[in-house]
Enzyme design. Structure first.
Site, mmCIF file in Angstrom:
data_model
loop_
_atom_site.group_PDB
_atom_site.id
_atom_site.type_symbol
_atom_site.label_atom_id
_atom_site.label_comp_id
_atom_site.label_asym_id
_atom_site.label_seq_id
_atom_site.Cartn_x
_atom_site.Cartn_y
_atom_site.Cartn_z
ATOM 1 N N LYS A 84 0.857 -1.188 0.000
ATOM 2 C CA LYS A 84 0.000 0.000 0.000
ATOM 3 C C LYS A 84 0.896 1.243 0.000
ATOM 4 C CE LYS A 84 -4.326 1.035 2.376
ATOM 5 N NZ LYS A 84 -4.946 1.028 3.705
HETATM 6 C C1 E4P Z 1 -8.148 1.458 4.192
HETATM 7 O O1 E4P Z 1 -7.533 1.144 3.210
HETATM 8 C C2 E4P Z 1 -8.023 2.799 4.807
HETATM 9 O O2 E4P Z 1 -6.756 2.965 5.323
HETATM 10 C C3 E4P Z 1 -9.078 2.983 5.867
HETATM 11 O O3 E4P Z 1 -10.314 2.511 5.359
HETATM 12 C C4 E4P Z 1 -9.189 4.419 6.340
HETATM 13 O O4 E4P Z 1 -10.307 4.551 7.164
HETATM 14 P P1 E4P Z 1 -10.541 5.825 8.105
HETATM 15 O O5 E4P Z 1 -10.829 7.014 7.235
HETATM 16 O O6 E4P Z 1 -11.716 5.443 8.949
HETATM 17 O O7 E4P Z 1 -9.281 6.010 8.889
#
Ligand code: E4P
Length: 212
Positions: free
Chosen positions: A85
Protein backbone atom coordinates in the site's frame (compact mmCIF):
# COMPACT_ATOMS: atom_id res chain seq x y z
CA UNK A 1 -17.77 -7.86 -5.64
CA UNK A 2 -15.69 -8.69 -2.59
CA UNK A 3 -15.47 -7.58 1.02
CA UNK A 4 -12.15 -7.05 2.80
CA UNK A 5 -11.81 -6.43 6.53
CA UNK A 6 -10.27 -3.05 7.46
CA UNK A 7 -8.39 -3.82 10.68
CA UNK A 8 -5.12 -5.14 12.10
CA UNK A 9 -6.81 -6.82 15.07
CA UNK A 10 -6.10 -10.56 14.96
CA UNK A 11 -9.17 -11.56 16.99
CA UNK A 12 -11.49 -9.56 14.75
CA UNK A 13 -9.88 -11.01 11.64
CA UNK A 14 -10.15 -14.61 12.90
CA UNK A 15 -13.78 -14.18 13.93
CA UNK A 16 -14.96 -12.60 10.67
CA UNK A 17 -12.81 -14.89 8.50
CA UNK A 18 -14.60 -17.89 10.01
CA UNK A 19 -17.90 -16.60 8.56
CA UNK A 20 -16.49 -16.98 5.04
CA UNK A 21 -17.51 -13.47 3.96
CA UNK A 22 -14.15 -11.72 3.54
CA UNK A 23 -11.51 -12.37 0.92
CA UNK A 24 -8.77 -9.98 2.05
CA UNK A 25 -7.61 -7.48 4.69
CA UNK A 26 -6.46 -3.87 4.55
CA UNK A 27 -4.25 -2.26 7.17
CA UNK A 28 -2.66 1.16 7.53
CA UNK A 29 -0.12 2.65 9.98
CA UNK A 30 -2.89 3.89 12.29
CA UNK A 31 -4.58 0.47 12.47
CA UNK A 32 -1.24 -1.31 13.07
CA UNK A 33 -0.21 1.15 15.82
CA UNK A 34 -3.61 0.75 17.52
CA UNK A 35 -2.82 -2.95 18.08
CA UNK A 36 0.56 -2.12 19.69
CA UNK A 37 2.40 -5.05 18.09
CA UNK A 38 5.31 -5.43 15.68
CA UNK A 39 4.40 -4.49 12.08
CA UNK A 40 5.95 -7.52 10.35
CA UNK A 41 4.65 -10.02 12.91
CA UNK A 42 1.14 -8.58 12.65
CA UNK A 43 1.07 -8.64 8.85
CA UNK A 44 2.47 -12.19 8.78
CA UNK A 45 -0.14 -13.40 11.25
CA UNK A 46 -2.96 -11.79 9.22
CA UNK A 47 -1.69 -13.41 6.02
CA UNK A 48 -1.64 -16.80 7.76
CA UNK A 49 -5.31 -16.40 8.76
CA UNK A 50 -6.86 -14.94 5.59
CA UNK A 51 -6.07 -16.56 2.26
CA UNK A 52 -6.29 -13.44 0.07
CA UNK A 53 -4.73 -10.04 -0.60
CA UNK A 54 -3.36 -8.39 2.55
CA UNK A 55 -2.55 -4.69 2.14
CA UNK A 56 0.48 -3.55 4.16
CA UNK A 57 1.51 0.09 3.92
CA UNK A 58 5.02 1.42 3.41
CA UNK A 59 6.44 3.89 5.92
CA UNK A 60 4.66 7.15 5.01
CA UNK A 61 7.80 9.12 5.94
CA UNK A 62 9.56 7.77 2.85
CA UNK A 63 9.46 10.47 0.20
CA UNK A 64 11.70 9.06 -2.54
CA UNK A 65 10.53 6.34 -4.94
CA UNK A 66 13.73 4.35 -4.46
CA UNK A 67 13.21 4.23 -0.68
CA UNK A 68 9.55 3.24 -1.11
CA UNK A 69 10.60 0.49 -3.56
CA UNK A 70 13.30 -0.81 -1.21
CA UNK A 71 10.90 -1.00 1.71
CA UNK A 72 8.24 -2.59 -0.50
CA UNK A 73 10.70 -5.37 -1.38
CA UNK A 74 11.19 -6.11 2.32
CA UNK A 75 7.44 -6.06 3.08
CA UNK A 76 6.64 -8.23 0.05
CA UNK A 77 8.94 -10.92 1.48
CA UNK A 78 6.67 -11.36 4.52
CA UNK A 79 4.10 -13.44 2.59
CA UNK A 80 3.20 -14.08 -1.08
CA UNK A 81 -0.28 -12.54 -0.61
CA UNK A 82 1.03 -9.14 0.49
CA UNK A 83 -0.13 -6.11 -1.49
CA UNK A 84 2.02 -3.02 -1.02
CA UNK A 85 0.00 0.00 0.00
CA UNK A 86 1.50 3.32 -1.10
CA UNK A 87 0.16 6.83 -0.44
CA UNK A 88 -0.71 8.82 -3.59
CA UNK A 89 2.25 11.11 -4.37
CA UNK A 90 4.46 11.69 -7.42
CA UNK A 91 7.14 9.43 -5.95
CA UNK A 92 4.46 6.91 -4.99
CA UNK A 93 3.36 6.71 -8.63
CA UNK A 94 6.96 6.07 -9.73
CA UNK A 95 7.31 3.34 -7.13
CA UNK A 96 3.98 1.84 -8.22
CA UNK A 97 5.15 1.59 -11.82
CA UNK A 98 8.42 -0.14 -10.87
CA UNK A 99 6.84 -2.56 -8.39
CA UNK A 100 4.07 -3.45 -10.86
CA UNK A 101 6.67 -4.25 -13.53
CA UNK A 102 8.35 -6.53 -11.00
CA UNK A 103 5.05 -8.35 -10.45
CA UNK A 104 4.40 -6.91 -6.97
CA UNK A 105 0.78 -5.87 -6.41
CA UNK A 106 0.22 -2.25 -5.35
CA UNK A 107 -2.74 -0.61 -3.60
CA UNK A 108 -2.55 3.17 -4.06
CA UNK A 109 -4.13 4.78 -1.02
CA UNK A 110 -5.45 8.15 0.15
CA UNK A 111 -7.36 8.67 -3.11
CA UNK A 112 -9.72 11.64 -3.03
CA UNK A 113 -10.30 12.43 -6.72
CA UNK A 114 -11.08 10.56 -9.95
CA UNK A 115 -7.94 12.01 -11.54
CA UNK A 116 -5.78 10.57 -8.76
CA UNK A 117 -7.40 7.18 -9.35
CA UNK A 118 -6.83 7.44 -13.10
CA UNK A 119 -3.13 8.26 -12.64
CA UNK A 120 -2.70 5.32 -10.27
CA UNK A 121 -4.36 3.01 -12.80
CA UNK A 122 -2.07 4.28 -15.55
CA UNK A 123 0.96 3.60 -13.36
CA UNK A 124 -0.21 0.00 -13.08
CA UNK A 125 -1.82 -0.12 -9.63
CA UNK A 126 -3.69 -3.36 -8.93
CA UNK A 127 -5.96 -1.47 -6.50
CA UNK A 128 -6.92 2.14 -5.77
CA UNK A 129 -8.42 3.06 -2.41
CA UNK A 130 -10.78 6.06 -2.53
CA UNK A 131 -11.70 7.20 1.01
CA UNK A 132 -15.48 7.58 1.21
CA UNK A 133 -15.93 8.52 4.88
CA UNK A 134 -13.19 11.15 4.97
CA UNK A 135 -14.87 12.94 2.03
CA UNK A 136 -18.25 12.79 3.79
CA UNK A 137 -16.49 14.31 6.81
CA UNK A 138 -15.74 17.45 4.78
CA UNK A 139 -19.22 17.68 3.26
CA UNK A 140 -18.39 16.00 -0.06
CA UNK A 141 -20.45 12.93 -1.01
CA UNK A 142 -17.82 10.18 -0.91
CA UNK A 143 -19.85 7.59 -2.80
CA UNK A 144 -20.00 9.94 -5.83
CA UNK A 145 -16.25 9.45 -6.16
CA UNK A 146 -16.74 5.68 -6.35
CA UNK A 147 -19.36 6.20 -9.10
CA UNK A 148 -17.01 8.45 -11.13
CA UNK A 149 -14.00 6.15 -10.85
CA UNK A 150 -16.11 3.11 -11.70
CA UNK A 151 -17.49 4.84 -14.81
CA UNK A 152 -14.03 5.93 -15.99
CA UNK A 153 -12.52 2.48 -15.44
CA UNK A 154 -15.41 0.71 -17.20
CA UNK A 155 -15.48 3.09 -20.20
CA UNK A 156 -11.74 2.71 -20.68
CA UNK A 157 -11.49 -1.01 -19.91
CA UNK A 158 -9.12 -0.31 -17.00
CA UNK A 159 -8.53 -3.44 -14.94
CA UNK A 160 -7.43 -1.68 -11.70
CA UNK A 161 -9.77 -2.67 -8.85
CA UNK A 162 -11.57 -0.04 -6.81
CA UNK A 163 -11.43 -0.64 -3.04
CA UNK A 164 -14.00 1.62 -1.36
CA UNK A 165 -12.25 2.58 1.90
CA UNK A 166 -12.92 4.71 4.97
CA UNK A 167 -16.28 3.01 5.42
CA UNK A 168 -18.18 4.27 8.46
CA UNK A 169 -21.62 2.63 8.34
CA UNK A 170 -23.72 -0.07 6.61
CA UNK A 171 -25.30 2.47 4.24
CA UNK A 172 -21.83 3.25 2.89
CA UNK A 173 -21.45 -0.44 2.04
CA UNK A 174 -24.75 -0.63 0.14
CA UNK A 175 -24.08 2.63 -1.69
CA UNK A 176 -20.52 1.64 -2.65
CA UNK A 177 -21.73 -1.75 -3.92
CA UNK A 178 -24.36 0.02 -6.06
CA UNK A 179 -21.77 2.57 -7.22
CA UNK A 180 -19.52 -0.09 -8.76
CA UNK A 181 -16.83 -0.75 -6.15
CA UNK A 182 -14.95 -4.00 -6.86
CA UNK A 183 -14.05 -4.36 -3.20
CA UNK A 184 -15.33 -2.66 -0.04
CA UNK A 185 -13.01 -2.75 2.94
CA UNK A 186 -15.18 -2.74 6.03
CA UNK A 187 -14.32 -2.22 9.72
CA UNK A 188 -15.32 -4.98 12.17
CA UNK A 189 -18.05 -2.85 13.78
CA UNK A 190 -19.74 -2.20 10.42
CA UNK A 191 -19.68 -5.92 9.50
CA UNK A 192 -21.51 -6.59 12.78
CA UNK A 193 -24.03 -3.85 11.96
CA UNK A 194 -24.57 -5.37 8.49
CA UNK A 195 -25.40 -8.77 10.00
CA UNK A 196 -27.99 -7.48 12.45
CA UNK A 197 -31.61 -6.52 11.76
CA UNK A 198 -34.29 -5.97 14.44
CA UNK A 199 -36.90 -7.85 12.38
CA UNK A 200 -34.56 -10.86 12.19
CA UNK A 201 -34.26 -10.83 16.00
CA UNK A 202 -38.03 -10.52 16.43
CA UNK A 203 -38.57 -13.30 13.85
CA UNK A 204 -36.16 -15.67 15.64
CA UNK A 205 -37.85 -15.00 18.99
CA UNK A 206 -41.28 -15.83 17.49
CA UNK A 207 -39.99 -19.00 15.78
CA UNK A 208 -38.38 -20.09 19.08
CA UNK A 209 -41.63 -19.54 20.96
CA UNK A 210 -43.74 -21.36 18.36
CA UNK A 211 -41.23 -24.22 18.10
CA UNK A 212 -41.28 -24.75 21.86
C1 E4P B 1 -8.15 1.46 4.19
O1 E4P B 1 -7.53 1.14 3.21
C2 E4P B 1 -8.02 2.80 4.81
O2 E4P B 1 -6.76 2.96 5.32
C3 E4P B 1 -9.08 2.98 5.87
O3 E4P B 1 -10.31 2.51 5.36
C4 E4P B 1 -9.19 4.42 6.34
O4 E4P B 1 -10.31 4.55 7.16
P1 E4P B 1 -10.54 5.83 8.11
O5 E4P B 1 -10.83 7.01 7.23
O6 E4P B 1 -11.72 5.44 8.95
O7 E4P B 1 -9.28 6.01 8.89
Amino acid sequence: MELFLDTANINEISEINNMGIISGVTTNPSLITKEGKDFKETVKRIAEIVNGPISAEVNPNLTKAIDIINEAHVIAQIHPNIIIKIPMTEEGLKACKTLTREGIGVNMTLIFSANQALLCALSGARYVSPFVGRLDDIDIVGVDLIKSISKIFKQNSISTNIIAASIRNPLHVTECALAGADVITVPYKVIKQMIAHPLTDIGIEKFKKDYN
